[in-house]
Design a protein around this motif. Structure first.
Motif, mmCIF file in Angstrom:
data_model
loop_
_atom_site.group_PDB
_atom_site.id
_atom_site.type_symbol
_atom_site.label_atom_id
_atom_site.label_comp_id
_atom_site.label_asym_id
_atom_site.label_seq_id
_atom_site.Cartn_x
_atom_site.Cartn_y
_atom_site.Cartn_z
ATOM 1 N N ARG A 13 0.875 -1.185 0.000
ATOM 2 C CA ARG A 13 0.000 0.000 0.000
ATOM 3 C C ARG A 13 0.898 1.216 0.000
ATOM 4 N NH1 ARG A 13 -2.228 3.447 4.002
ATOM 5 N NH2 ARG A 13 -4.333 4.121 3.459
ATOM 6 N N TRP A 14 0.657 2.150 -0.941
ATOM 7 C CA TRP A 14 1.463 3.361 -1.038
ATOM 8 C C TRP A 14 0.547 4.569 -1.064
ATOM 9 C CZ3 TRP A 14 2.286 7.190 -4.876
ATOM 10 C CH2 TRP A 14 3.389 8.013 -4.644
ATOM 11 N N GLN A 15 0.794 5.518 -0.168
ATOM 12 C CA GLN A 15 -0.012 6.732 -0.079
ATOM 13 C C GLN A 15 0.678 7.839 -0.862
ATOM 14 O OE1 GLN A 15 -3.053 7.060 1.620
ATOM 15 N NE2 GLN A 15 -3.113 8.992 0.499
ATOM 16 N N GLY A 16 0.042 8.299 -1.937
ATOM 17 C CA GLY A 16 0.582 9.380 -2.745
ATOM 18 C C GLY A 16 -0.210 10.656 -2.539
ATOM 19 N N ASP A 17 0.198 11.720 -3.245
ATOM 20 C CA ASP A 17 -0.487 13.005 -3.137
ATOM 21 C C ASP A 17 -1.923 12.933 -3.646
ATOM 22 O OD1 ASP A 17 1.825 14.100 -2.145
ATOM 23 O OD2 ASP A 17 2.478 14.907 -4.078
ATOM 24 N N ARG A 18 -2.164 12.045 -4.613
ATOM 25 C CA ARG A 18 -3.485 11.969 -5.239
ATOM 26 C C ARG A 18 -4.319 10.784 -4.772
ATOM 27 N NH1 ARG A 18 -1.951 13.569 -11.419
ATOM 28 N NH2 ARG A 18 -1.150 15.626 -10.902
#
Length: 105
Positions: A13-18
């Motif tokens: 799981r990767w949390q990006g700006d979008r």
């Protein structure tokens, strides 16, 4: 020039700006195979695909879709994004191993 890779990788799981993304990171011999495939494509067609990507038909369980794997700068890793639809259809859970088959196009 068609080749198939089959690897078992943890779902990340990767949390990006979008938003939040789910992905698997391809390393080792499979990553080297992807790099060679990308180089051969560049030699054959005189250019590389967008962002140096390799087009694939990916399969997890019974779900198959067209996508691309993307090289990571300054490393020998490649990333395949996994859509929410695939996550739900295959009941995938963050951190658990996922069997992924990649047909290189």
């Amino acid at each position: 020039m068609s080749e198939t890779l089959s690897v078992t990788l943890p779902l990340t799981r990767w949390q990006g700006d979008r938003g939040t993304y789910r992905l698997v990171t391809v390393t080792g011999d499979a990553a080297e195979t992807l790099a060679i495939h990308a180089r051969l494509h560049r030699l054959e067609f005189g250019r590389s695909r967008g962002f140096g990507s390799v087009k694939v038909v990916a399969r997890i369980g019974e779900t198959e879709w067209k996508s691309s794997v993307f090289p990571q700068k300054h490393s020998s890793q490649w990333v395949l994004l996994i859509s929410r639809k695939v996550i739900q259809r295959e009941s995938l859970t963050d951190g658990h191993p996922v069997q992924v088959t990649l047909n290189l196009i």
